[in-house]
Every structure is written in C-alpha cells, then in structure tokens.
Design a protein around this motif. Structure first.
Motif, PDB file in Angstrom:
ATOM      1  N   TYR A 153       0.843  -1.189   0.000  1.00  0.00           N
ATOM      2  CA  TYR A 153       0.000   0.000   0.000  1.00  0.00           C
ATOM      3  C   TYR A 153       0.880   1.241   0.000  1.00  0.00           C
ATOM      4  O   TYR A 153       1.800   1.345   0.809  1.00  0.00           O
TER       5      TYR A 153
ATOM      6  N   LEU B 273      -0.131   7.375   2.469  1.00  0.00           N
ATOM      7  CA  LEU B 273      -1.414   8.051   2.277  1.00  0.00           C
ATOM      8  C   LEU B 273      -1.295   9.266   1.362  1.00  0.00           C
ATOM      9  O   LEU B 273      -2.249   9.643   0.697  1.00  0.00           O
ATOM     10  N   ASP B 274      -0.123   9.861   1.344  1.00  0.00           N
ATOM     11  CA  ASP B 274       0.006  11.051   0.504  1.00  0.00           C
ATOM     12  C   ASP B 274       0.608  10.731  -0.868  1.00  0.00           C
ATOM     13  O   ASP B 274       0.956  11.627  -1.624  1.00  0.00           O
ATOM     14  N   ALA B 275       0.699   9.454  -1.173  1.00  0.00           N
ATOM     15  CA  ALA B 275       1.246   9.070  -2.487  1.00  0.00           C
ATOM     16  C   ALA B 275       0.285   9.491  -3.588  1.00  0.00           C
ATOM     17  O   ALA B 275      -0.913   9.651  -3.340  1.00  0.00           O
TER      18      ALA B 275
END
Lengths: 988, 92, 422
Positions: B27, B30-32
C-alpha cells in the motif's frame, strides 16, 4: 413364480417378520432384508420405469450402483423419492411405491414412448421444438415454452412433497488419525492393523452390516467381525456413507440414523451429517460389477452376477430358476456354483474360448466363446438368444429358455473419492478397468478399489494400506508392499457390447436414462467425441447412479468408434457426492428460524413488553414502531415522530457498532482513518466523522469520542459495524504495524438509548442522580460525560442528536439496559413522551437531511452527500488520494437534495426515478432514496439525488417515475435540510 | 475444507477465517499520488500457483495472518502473523 | 449441413438417425487467420459466430485448450436475466436478453431458453427500495419488471417458507422475460453455427506461448503448433491473468475465485421460475428446476482465491441451509453432484471488453457471476470491437482505465473487493 425365498440360505432373521406395503398391497419380509430383497422374495419383478422410454425396470444390482430399483418411500410430508430399493433396509410398516409411471409401474401409459423411441434418439430435443413444426417457423420462445410444459411433466423421476419436511437432521464433527472407508476384507484388515498400532481409527460402512462383499459368503459372520473391531478400539460407523473427500483429508459423511425404521424415537435425527477431519484416509470402497450391452439387456430379471449371490447368501432369495450367466471373467463362477447349490438350473456363457482350468467343476454347463445376444420378453425374461463370436461379429446360434440373465462384464474399482481430489485414474488393460492414480495427499487405496480381486490379496493390501499410512504420518517405518492388481486365474477378455444385427437396437449402456449403444454411435457421428461431450449429449452417467456401471461401457464404445484405446478417450471426473445426499442433512438444524442467528439488543424483551413491532436490520432485530391500539405503521410512526418534535421520545439504538480504540498512537490512527480532522478533538468531546474506502468512496459514518489523550470510542452504523472493525484491524496489523494502537469491539458490552425532543432535560432531571451534570455549560453540544442514573447506575451520556432536536445518547453496561429503559420511560411518560422505533427515527432524520445507508450505498462520494466541506485538505487519510479521481469530482454528479410532492396529497416511495418533465424515460436525472411523511410539514418528503444538485435544480418541478408501483408524480426539488436548517432546536 | 494453523489458536477450519486478499500488495503512503493508489487498489497479479495472501481469524483471535497457499491445490505451506511483533509475543 | 427441424427429426427416426452430420468439424489448424479467439467457451464461440455473421470475417479460429464448453459455460446455473442498472451494463444485458429470445432460431439449435421469470424475494422494506430503483430503471430503459404482492407470490409459489422463516417474505420483484436456458446446447449451437460459416474450432489446442513483435502479437504457440492471427481476442474468463502475464502485460483488475453449483436428482415439476433468496446480505442463493427435473442451485463464492474446479464443504452446507430456508419441502431431495467454476471476479463486479496495450490484442474478461447470460451480447460486442477496432458506445466504459477515471459500474456498491461482487 421365479424369484423366491428359500430355506437354509441367507442371514436374515426369520424369527422376526416385517409387514410392508408396495403399491398399495401388503407383503411380508424379514429383519435383515433390504426392500429389494423383500420385493424379490415376493416375486415382484417390475419396480420402476425408465426415464425416457418408460420401459419396465426390475432390481438390477444389490448396492448403491442400482439404476433400476428406484422407488418412493413414505407418503405425505414424509414422502422420500428416488430411494434405491437395494440399499433401503426393510422395517415394519414400510410403505413404498413405484415412480415415473401412470397409473402404475405395472401398467404405465408413458410406455408409449418406447414405441416412439426411434424418434427420441440422444439429443433429439436440441433439433426441434424451437418453432412451429415441421420447419420450426416463427420467432421467440413461445413455441418452445409450449412444448416445454409437456416435456417437464414427462421428465423427472419421483415426486417431492410440497409440505415442509418434518424430519430432524443433525450436524456433527469428529477427528481421527485414520479414517477407513469400507468394511470389506481390505478395510477391516486396515482398521485392525491401524488400531493395533494404537491409532484412533474410524471405519465407515454405508451398509447396515459390515463385511462388504463378504456378506455374500456363507461362512462370514458380520457380528463377530464387528465385535472384534470394536474390541480393538475401532470406531465403527455403520449406515454411514463417506460421500465426499475434500481438502486436507476432510470427509463429508452421511449417517442414516433413522432411515431403517418407522420414526418412534423423536429425539433421534433422521440423518446426521458428519464432517470428519482425518490425518490419513484409507479407501477400500470396493468395485462395481459392470453389465454387458446387448439387445433388450434391461428386461426385468436381468441383473449383475454378484448381486444374485448376495441375494442368495445374505437374504435367502433365489433370484431365478432357470438362470443364464454371461461373463468374460472368472468372478461369475462362484455365484454359479452357489446358485446351483440352491437348486437353480444354471448355464454359464463365457466369452472366453480357452480357459486354463475347468471353473465349473462339472456342476453346471459352461458354453465358451458364447455371448448373450437378445432377451425375448418385455415385462419378464422368456428366453435368451445367444451368439458366438466370429471375427468380432456376433451371430445368433441358439435360444435358451430362462427366467433370469445375470451379467458380468468385468469390475470397475470405485475410485470416486480419490477422483474428488482431482487424481485421475489410470487404465489397466490387463484387468480392463481404471485403477486409482497416485495421490500426493494422505490417501491410500486398498482392496478391490485398488483393482485387487483376490480376498487374500485384498487383506494383504489392507494391512499394507495401514502401514503406508503409518509411514506417511511418520509414526513407523515398517516395510510393506501392495499385491499387484488383478488376481484371476484366467484373464478377462473385453466384452462391452454385443452388437445387434438390426439397425435399431435397445442395447442399454445407462439403464435409468435409457442411453443405448446407438445413442453413443449417434453422438460420435455428430462429433461429440470428447468424453464430456458424450456424457452431456447423451446424458450417459448423469442419472442417480452417476454412471457407476455404465460409464466404462460408453467409453469403450467411443474408443472403438475412434479407433483408440480407452485411456486415450479419457475418463469423466466423478464429482461429489459418491451417492446422493439429502438437502435436509446438509442443512441440519439450521432450518426455520434457526437459519441464521438472531442478534438482539439487551433491551429486546423490554421493547417487546412495551409493544414494539420489530424489524430485521441485518441479523439484528430492532424496534420498528410502537403501535397503540388500532394504529397502522403509518399512524404509529407519524405520531412518534411528531411526539419527539413536540415533547420527547426514547429509542433503542444499541445496534450501532461500538469500538474501543486505545494506545499512544490513537490520535494519529483516528486522524488517518477519518476524512475529517480529528487531531484537535478535545477530551470529552465527540465528533461526527466520515470514513472512506481505499477507493475514495464513502465507507461509513459515525461518531468518535475522545476519552483521554490516548483513548477513543468509535461508533459505526449497524450495517457496516463488522466491516469497519475488520478494516481497522487490517490497518493496524497489516498496513501500519508501527502504530501502537489496539482496537476492541465493544458493541455487545453497551446498551444505548437515544432520548430527544424539547422535554428531554425535564425527563432526564428525574432520571439522574445529579442532573446538573448535563447542563448546557457542563455538557455542550457534542460533549459527553460520565454520570449516574438514579440507583447509582453508572452511564455515559453524549449530547448527540440524529433527530435534530435537543438530544442525548445514554450508554450503559448491557446488564443495566432494561433498568435504564424503565427509568427513562417512567419519567418520559409523565411528559407525554413516547417510545419510538426505526421508522420514526428515519422520518426525523429525513426531515433533517441526515444520510444513512440508503444514501451511502457504496457508490457515493462525500461531496455527493454534501459533506465535502468536512473533508480535510490539510491531511492525508484513507481514500484521500482517490476521492477526486476522474469523474468523481465532476460538476454534474448526482448530489443530495430534498424532494417535496407538488401536490401535497401525493405520496412517493424510495426507488422512484427522477426525470425531467418531458423526458420520462432512460436513466433519469436522479432518484429518491428515502421518504417519510413529515408531521412537521404535513406532507410527504423525500431525500435523494439529482444531477447537479440543489444549486442547479432548486425549486424546479421534475417528475418522479415509479413504474414498478404504477406511480408517477410531480416533485419539487428542495434543499435536503427540510426542517430547522439553522439547527436551533439542537440547543434546546 | 482447508485447515489453517492459526499461530495463536491452533489448526482450524477455514470457515473460521475470512479471506483478505493478496498479501503482496504494497500500500502506498497516504500522501502518495493517485496513480500509485490505483495500481495498488485495483490491479492484481492473480497468481496461479503459490501465493502470499492474508486471512483474518475473524471467528477466533481476530489476528490477520500471512498465509502461503497454492491457488491450484489449496495446499498451505506457511502461516504467520502479518504483524511481526505478534509473532514475538506468541513465541514468548 | 442437415437443418434441425421436426421434419428431419422424423425422417431420421425412420432411417435410424443416419442422416445427421458432424455438428462441427475437427479441422487441422491453419497457419494464418484473420482473427484468433482464445477460449472455446460461450464467449469465444459467440464472438467467432458474430465475426463471421455480422462482420463477414470468416477466416477465424477458436482455440480451446480442452473441449469446447468445458469451463464456466458448462458449470453454471443457466440463469438468463437483464436486471442490471448501471449505464452500460443496463443496455448490454438488455441486448443479451433480446439475443437469447431469438437464439434458437438464429442458430437453428434449440437452446431451450425458457422465459419462466426471475423472482427475487423481498424480505425488508429497505430491500424493496433498493430493488425499486433497479427495476424502475429497467422499465424506463425498455425492459420489463413487476412487483408481486405477498398474495400473488403465495399464489404462484405456494410452497415457500412463508410462516416459519428467519426473515419474513414480503413479496417479490420479478423479471418475467428472464429465465433459464440449456447451457450446453448454447455452446454446441454457437459452435455448429460458427463452423458452418467457416470458423475453425480447434479443441485440445492450448496456448503455451505468445510472441510479440513491434507492439503487436505475431503468433501464438499452441499445443497444436504456431498459429498467427491478424487480430487476437482473449475470452478465457478465470484464466485471463495467466494469458495476460504470458503476453507480459502485468496485472489486471481481476481475481480468480471459485463458485460452486449444485444439482439434485430429477423430480417431477416443483418450481417453475428462477427463485432468488438474499435476505439483507445474510445470504445469497438462487434455485431453479431444469427441464430434466433436477433442482439446480448455487450461492456465494467459496470466498478464497482459487483456480481449482472443485468446491469445499462449508459452502455445500450453506447452500443446503439456504435451500431449506426458502423451500422447506426440499429436505428429502438429494444432491446429485456439486462442482466449481473459476470465476473472473473484477474489482467492481463488471466486465472488461476493450482494446489493450498491444495493438492487435482485444480483451474480454471480468464476468463475475454474469458470464453465462452475457455470452450472446458478449460475442456480439466483442466481434464488433475486433472488427471495427473501436468499442461500441454501449461498452465504451468497460475498459481497464475506468478505475482511474472514476467511472462507477459497481452494481452492488461494494468497492474494490472482487470476492464481494457475487
């Protein structure tokens, strides 16, 4: 009279007579009889009719391979169709009848099909019935559906009762070291050997006596064998079929607990479905004797050879007087001898010309190089035409008067259970049979299931099987070897079909489905040459017996036509179950109300006592509404909703998901999980939050309370509680193992009541030990606090409102939930309050424009429901990267709005499609998701979606189209916040 | 029936567990960027053979497990907790 | 080729069935084809048929690794319906239903499509609301649908569990034009019709390698030699990922799961519609009766990824429970066979029919539970795509880019969890 009971033979208990009823006439049999043996003892020859041609069928075998003797047992709601008479034990009062026949199996009008059979070749129905005959004119499906009605009536075998099955079935589980399937000589040897080595052994036998083929030996004593096994500690399960072998040596078994008797003991189930997890499985499931295809080989009185021996030596029934035995192998001779001993006249036709020894011992006539050619007779055998074989063609040479023809075309090992594991069998051309392939799993094949015929060899293979298991389980390292396949003195000669001279013959390959050799040839002619195509086109092997006898014959015919060897044609895969399994047994006790568990809140009974009508919400039942005398649901919920807005109402909202979140990184975790900001939530405050899925669409909404620096309490919707919990666990254990957080589901630990309405404070004043604790200052909107109900019952109170009124949710330990409801309700009554249910809860929230699962249907974004402003721009969270991808951020998406009917007397329903006024077709521009009558506004209102939202459509008149309910109405688009948009009432 | 040896509870029927999915998915943060998330969320190798996958012992200890299993034969070759610290806790 | 009709059935009854030919040839593979379809299931055969019939592309081969119809085409519960709601799916499945309605005549092969109605039981007011949206959309887009009151339902099917069920039955929502067809005959019908138009059906012809050159596929290595196609179509359902990776195309939005199907012994008529039982997500079950008399049923996936065509016990049990829950008279009826098919479950429950990163390669996959009924339209649109090298408007969103584009074809609103899209 031709088949009859004879003295001094068999193992039945002649002391105990059973009366039974066949086709409305009473007969007698004995304890130890099967229904088949009892029918034969009474010389009842026609017991059924075949599927397609309705030809008379008699008993053709003595086991689970039976394809003739399928009967219906019982009447009324106990009616049990398609029972094999050969494996049905006789009991006092058994009632049985024939099936697939009108008016009776003896005289069946359906047998007209037999005379039309020339037109009913395999697959004929694929070629016609499409349109109007003779050239299939027309279009569409109407003509087919006309014919289909008649075809369906003619098809099917038995008839199922339409009444609920009154019988009880059970599920059970067990474990063992070694499970042995089959109690023949091999299986018994295996079980003994394994038990001797102190292993936990289960021996499964489908029959009511153990012994397998030994039951046809005069000297074999089944009870002694059973006693010996039990003394060694073997757990013997009789009347139990291992129907399927699944991953990891897990077996499905069906134990017929009460099928052998008239139900008297009410506590016992009819059948028990076992799941047994074994470490090793030894399969000694035996072999099936094959018949031979020749003309009219299905006339009642034709049977497999070995079956006749079983009827004689086990049941004391001599199945014929003048018997012709046709064989291509040695196994038939033992039966011939036994039959002669019992007084029958026997002639053996042996296809083989030269044998190494005289197998008859001069006790009966043997004609070598001779095969059966044609049976004369329709309802019973009158005589048999025989042929000799010259250059592989058959020529009739003689006719023998007889009343029975026994056939042995060789033996097929029962490799079914191994086949369930995907292990393909191998062709053994010396023995003309498929023998089991090698299993990588802990499975060992023994005895004739392995292709070993001789009894001594079978016993040896059983012992080897146990040693093989011990070795593979790593328990011992004893050397062992398996005897080689076969074991007859003279080798078998292939004999599958004796081809009849006439073009149209009735040489049956599959008796029940009336598949003939000609059908196989037709399939070949039309290109259905793959075994699976052959099977599907002709339905060969798809009847109740699943081709246990006939499959190999069909294969050999196809091999012949293709000029190939049998193994190069292939073999079909045997699927579970080995023998058919009743659906009742699969369901067990999970029937009726017990189909699924019922979840109840701790106030369930309290709600019922106070007049609640309940509604299912997932597995939960929740109060739906609390009707007063003569109130309809509409009367009730409208009154309840109005009461909440006017005075006060109490509602059980326990079914919400509740999750305790603890640990030093809790704040970080919460902040990543919710789309809105949580990092700065103060202690003792709660916040409404929206969670997104990984793909950026809305997963769920709920509240989250900050209990301390490191501790939170989360609520979820009822529907998504399980999914959210598993997702949080996944995040913490799989994706973010660095976060020091623990989550615990506490849904069951708390009971929750919502109390709301302008009189809420007055009510709570009387309920709390110290009501000042909930003053506006002490407990502002979205705050929560610990308090005590009167009687010093600790609880938590959150100032949360779903209704838009001044409201609180009171959380209490589940054990005190009833007490809480008593306290609250006793007080609320004094203020003209009410109890309200899910329907009024819905009405109140629709008025306020609050969304639930009806709106959050897994396809909506946070912007669609008008809550996009809540989503944080300052942090990243689950779904933040995805929530605006592509058209998810398009302007003209369907957005949440409110709906008013233009004619205020109109009602509308959820699921109504919103269309533009002059374009009422297609996908429309929106839809209604929730409706209610608004007592406040005095008319129906709705929530829903429309493309472009309220900005684009405010006050526009559109059309609600609901063709499924034949409704159409004009609708005005309004803001979703239909009552008190400023939220003044919240602060009461 | 597939039998799964839960490191905490012992060997149990697979019906006690719920299948998660491909354990090889990494995963993104979150800021990808969105493209990385699209790949991780929507695309699968869908291995025919031995794959690493996640299961949760949902009707047991609720542990998420990394299981190595053949998608052809269903044979399981290894089971361990997804969270490496949990293995340590069990070992102690 | 002898036409199939009552006259010829009669004639062959008199002449000992000698007048029938092979229903399709068993040709040797040619080296070059205009189009090669990999996968001899219903989708592949239908595609070949419509390529020849609608687009006059007749130099076509269908490559089948085993025997035609041996995959999901022969392993399903034969339900044909069009109760799909999302734009794109809606038109596609409506088209497929229309093709089914005339398929027997079109193929000159009785596919036995019986429009006996697809009856979905309703157990809660909320379920009714959700179905109302779906069936209203169907009606407004030219399909059919009806709401049956409890009274009408009881009248039509009296022997359901109305009184003692865990979940109450409130009524049913029905698509009268839906029903069952005979799966094998559709396979053979398409094969025979395609073959008669010149299509080569190559059985026992497994693709073992793919040679790429300059952005396109040059040839396919098969167990029957190298085969070249100007255009290549994949229609291999649960095995798509295997071929996709053979073509070095990476990952797909597909997972292969197994779905079991069950068939009982044949009995006299007991149920004259397709019955669906799915109380509030607590279960999912469908049952109908075949022309032969067997009850045919199925439910949810086995829940874990698998390429094995055999099912596991817990699901067998659950299906038995569902059967008894809804038709308590079935207790003594016996299960005759159960097996599993490998389903190409997609990330949103909808299919893919699109161009691919390889110029001459076209993809047809991701059928979830919908493959059997879809096959006529699947063949129709896939042939259209291959012939015209652009997607028809109806399937313009059924591509691999729809996820990044945010286009939603999720009929159940589950999200990207393929096993949940049953």
């Amino acid at each position: 009279m031709s088949s009859q009971r004879i003295d001094n033979f068999g193992k039945i208990n002649r002391e105990k007579q059973f009366r039974f009823n066949w086709e409305n006439k009473n007969y007698f049999g004995y304890e130890g009889d099967s229904l088949a043996s009892a029918l034969l003892a009474n010389d009842i020859r026609i017991v059924g009719r075949s599927f397609k041609y309705h030809r008379p069928r008699g008993i053709m075998s003595c086991g689970v391979e039976e394809s003739g003797g399928l009967v219906t047992i019982g009447t009324g709601n106990k009616k049990d169709p398609n029972v094999r008479a050969t494996s049905q034990e006789l009991y006092e009062g058994l009632i049985a009848s024939g099936q697939n026949a009108f008016p009776s199996v003896n005289f069946d009008l359906g047998s007209v099909n037999n005379y039309l059979s020339r037109f009913f070749a395999a697959g004929f129905y694929y070629k016609t019935f499409m349109g109007i005959p003779p050239f299939e004119w027309g279009k569409g499906t109407a003509v087919w559906m006309f014919f289909e009605k008649f075809i369906r009536k003619a098809a099917g075998m038995g008839r199922v009762s339409r009444l609920p099955d009154p019988d009880i079935y059970e599920h059970a589980n067990d474990f063992c070291d070694i499970l042995v399937v089959g109690s023949g000589s091999a299986g018994i040897a295996s079980a003994k050997e394994a038990a001797d080595k102190k292993l936990d052994v289960i021996l499964v036998e489908q029959d009511n006596f153990i012994g397998g083929d030994q039951l046809s030996e005069t000297s074999f004593d089944s009870n002694n064998a059973l006693a010996e096994l039990r003394s060694l500690g073997v757990r013997v399960m009789k009347r139990t079929t291992a129907f399927g072998l699944y991953d990891n040596c897990v077996l499905g078994l069906i134990e017929r607990v009460k099928d052998q008797s008239n139900p008297i003991n009410k506590e016992l189930p009819k059948q028990r479905f076992w799941i047994v997890r074994a470490k090793h499985v030894i399969i000694g499931s035996g072999a099936f004797e094959r018949h031979i295809a020749f003309n009219n080989n299905d006339v009642p009185g034709s049977m497999t050879v070995n079956a006749s021996k079983h009827y004689l030596n086990r049941y004391g029934v001599l199945t014929g007087k003048n018997i012709v035995i046709s064989t291509n192998n040695d196994s038939a001779y033992g039966t011939a001898e036994a039959l002669v001993k019992a007084g029958a006249k026997v002639i053996v036709l042996d296809k083989r010309e030269n044998l190494n020894s005289d197998l008859s011992n001069n006790n009966f006539e043997v004609r070598n190089g001779v095969v059966p050619y044609n049976i004369n007779g329709a309802r019973e055998i009158k005589s048999l035409d025989i042929a000799d074989t010259v250059n592989s063609t058959y020529k009739k040479i003689d006719t023998i008067t007889c009343d029975q023809v026994l056939m042995s075309g060789g033996w097929s090992p029962a490799v079914h259970l191994l086949s369930h594991r995907g292990v393909k069998p191998k062709w053994d051309s010396e023995n003309q049979c498929f023998i089991p392939g090698e299993a990588k799993e802990n499975i060992t094949m023994i005895g004739s299931a392995r292709g070993i015929w001789g009894k001594d060899d079978c016993i040896a293979s059983g012992i080897s099987g146990a040693l093989d298991a011990l070795n593979r389980l790593g328990i011992s390292k004893t050397k062992y070897f398996f005897p080689k396949q076969g074991g007859w003195e003279n080798s078998i000669e292939p004999l599958y079909e004796v081809k009849y001279k006439k073009s149209r013959s009735k040489s049956f390959v599959d008796f029940q489905h009336d598949v003939t050799c000609d059908d196989v040839r037709l399939a070949h002619r039309e290109g259905f040459i793959s075994v699976e195509h052959l099977k599907r086109y002709t339905t060969l092997g798809m009847a109740n017996d699943q081709g246990k006898m006939g499959n190999i014959i069909g294969l050999s015919l196809m091999a012949d036509l293709l000029g190939k060897e049998i193994p190069n044609v292939g073999t079909t895969t045997f699927r579970p179950p080995f023998t058919p399994v009743s659906i009742g047994a699969l369901a067990g006790r999970s029937v009726g109300k017990h189909f699924m568990p019922l979840r109840t809140t701790p106030m369930h009974q309290w709600n019922l006592n106070n007049g609640a009508t309940m509604i299912d919400a997932g597995l939960y039942q929740r109060p739906w509404y609390f009707p007063k005398k003569n109130e309809t649901i509409n009367d009730a919920y409208i009154r309840e909703a109005a009461t909440v807005r006017k005075t006060v109402g109490i509602c059980d909202v326990t079914s919400l998901g509740k999750i305790a979140i603890q640990g030093p990184d809790s704040t970080e975790f919460i902040n990543r999980v919710y789309s809105n900001a949580f990092a700065k939530l103060p202690i003792n405050k709660t916040r409404y939050g929206i969670m997104l899925r990984d793909d950026g669409l809305v997963l769920d909404d709920g509240t989250c309370w900050r209990i301390s620096e490191t501790e939170y309490f989360m609520t979820t919707s009822t529907a998504q509680a399980g999914r959210v919990m598993a997702f949080l666990e996944e995040l913490l254990q799989v994706r973010w193992p660095d976060l020091k957080v623990n989550v615990t589901s506490v849904s069951e630990q708390w009971g929750v009541a919502a109390i709301s309405g302008p009189k809420t404070r007055e009510v709570l004043d009387q309920c709390l030990e110290d009501s000042s604790i909930i003053s506006n200052d002490n407990l502002p909107f979205m705050g929560f606090i610990s308090a005590n109900l009167k009687g010093r019952i600790p609880c938590k109170i959150a100032r949360i409102s779903f209704s838009g009124e001044l409201g609180f949710e009171i959380y209490i330990l589940a054990d005190y939930a009833n007490k809480m409801m008593d306290i609250l309700w006793n007080s609320a009554k004094k203020f003209d309050g009410c109890l309200y249910g899910l329907e009024a809860l819905g009405a109140l929230r629709v008025e306020k424009g609050h969304v639930t699962g009806a709106e959050l249907d897994g396809r909506t974004t946070i912007d669609d429901v008008g809550l996009g402003n809540m989503a944080s721009n300052k942090k990243s969270y689950i779904g933040s990267a995805m929530r605006k991808r592509g058209v998810l951020s398009a302007e003209d998406r369907e957005k949440l709005v409110g709906f008013f009917p233009v004619n205020k007397k109109d009602t509308f329903d959820s699921g109504t499609i919103i269309c533009e006024k002059n374009n009422i077709k297609g996908f429309g521009i929106g839809r209604v998701t929730s409706v209610t009558h608004s007592p406040e506004l005095g008319h129906w209102i709705g929530l829903g979606f429309i493309k472009g939202g309220v900005e684009k459509w405010k006050d526009t008149i559109v059309v609600g189209s609901d063709p499924i309910r034949n409704k159409e109405m004009e609708i005005q688009v309004v803001s979703p916040h239909m009552i008190d948009p400023g939220g003044k009432r919240l602060h009461g | 029936m597939i039998l799964i040896k839960c490191p905490y509870c012992g060997e149990r029927d697979h019906s006690e567990f719920s299948y998660g999915g491909d354990a090889s998915i990494v995963y993104p943060s979150l800021d990808a960027p969105q493209e990385e998330w699209v790949k991780a969320i929507f695309f699968r190798e869908n291995i025919k053979g031995i794959q690493k996958e996640t299961w949760q012992h949902i009707n047991g200890c609720r542990m998420w497990l990394e299981v190595e299993r053949s998608t052809i034969t269903h044979e399981i070759t290894s089971v361990k907790p997804c969270h490496k610290n949990l293995q340590k806790v069990i070992d102690n | 080729m002898t036409r199939f009709n009552a006259w010829n059935v009669f004639k062959n009854g008199l002449n000992g069935q000698t007048g029938w030919d092979r229903q399709w040839r068993d040709p040797e593979p040619k080296q070059n084809y205009d189009a090669v379809i990999v996968g001899g299931g219903l989708h592949g055969l239908a595609t070949a048929y419509y390529l020849a019939k609608n687009h006059n592309i007749k130099n076509v081969a269908v490559l089948e690794k085993g025997w035609i119809g041996g995959g999901n085409a022969g392993r399903n519960t034969t339900i044909v319906r069009s109760n799909y709601m999302m734009p794109g799916n809606r038109e596609f499945y409506e088209h497929t239903l229309q093709l089914w309605e005339n398929l027997s005549h079109d193929l000159n092969y009785n596919v036995m499509f019986s429009q006996r109605a697809h009856v979905v039981l309703i157990h809660s007011p909320g379920a009714l609301d959700a179905y109302a949206r779906r069936y209203n959309t169907m009606k407004l887009t030219g399909s059919d649908g009806e709401l049956w009151s409890l009274e009408k339902l009881k009248n039509k099917i009296p022997h359901l569990n109305y009184d003692n069920g865990r979940f109450p039955i409130l009524g049913a929502i029905v698509q009268p034009r839906a029903g069952n067809a005979r799966h094998d005959s559709a396979v053979w019908g398409y094969a025979r019709a395609a073959d008669s138009l010149g299509v080569d059906i190559l059985q026992n012809c497994e693709v073992t390698g793919i040679t790429r050159k300059n952005g396109s596929i040059e040839s396919l290595q098969t167990t029957r030699g190298n085969i070249k196609g100007k255009k290549i179509g994949f229609a291999v359902a649960g095995h798509t990922s295997v071929l996709w990776q053979m073509a070095e195309l990476g990952n797909l939005p597909i997972e292969s799961h197994k779905l079991q199907a069950f068939v009982t012994e044949a009995v006299k008529p007991l149920l004259d519609c397709v019955l669906i039982f799915g109380p509030g997500g607590a279960a999912h079950f469908y049952i109908s009766q075949s022309d032969k008399g067997s009850m045919v049923f199925g439910g949810e996936l086995d829940w874990y990824k698998s390429y094995a065509q055999r099912g596991n016990l817990p699901t067998v049990k659950e299906n038995g429970e569902c059967a008894m829950a809804i038709m308590p008279c079935l207790g003594k009826l016996r299960l005759l066979r159960h097996w599993a098919g490998v389903m190409d479950m997609s990330m949103d429950g909808s299919f893919f029919m699109c161009k691919t990163p390889i110029d001459n390669l076209y993809l047809n996959a991701g059928w979830n539970y919908g493959g059997f009924k879809a096959s006529p339209a699947s063949g129709w649109y896939f042939a259209d795509l291959i012939a015209n090298e652009r997607p028809h408007k109806v399937i313009e969103n059924h591509n691999l880019e729809r996820f990044e584009k945010g286009i939603n074809l999720d009929e159940r609103g589950i999200g990207p969890d393929p096993k949940m899209h049953g």
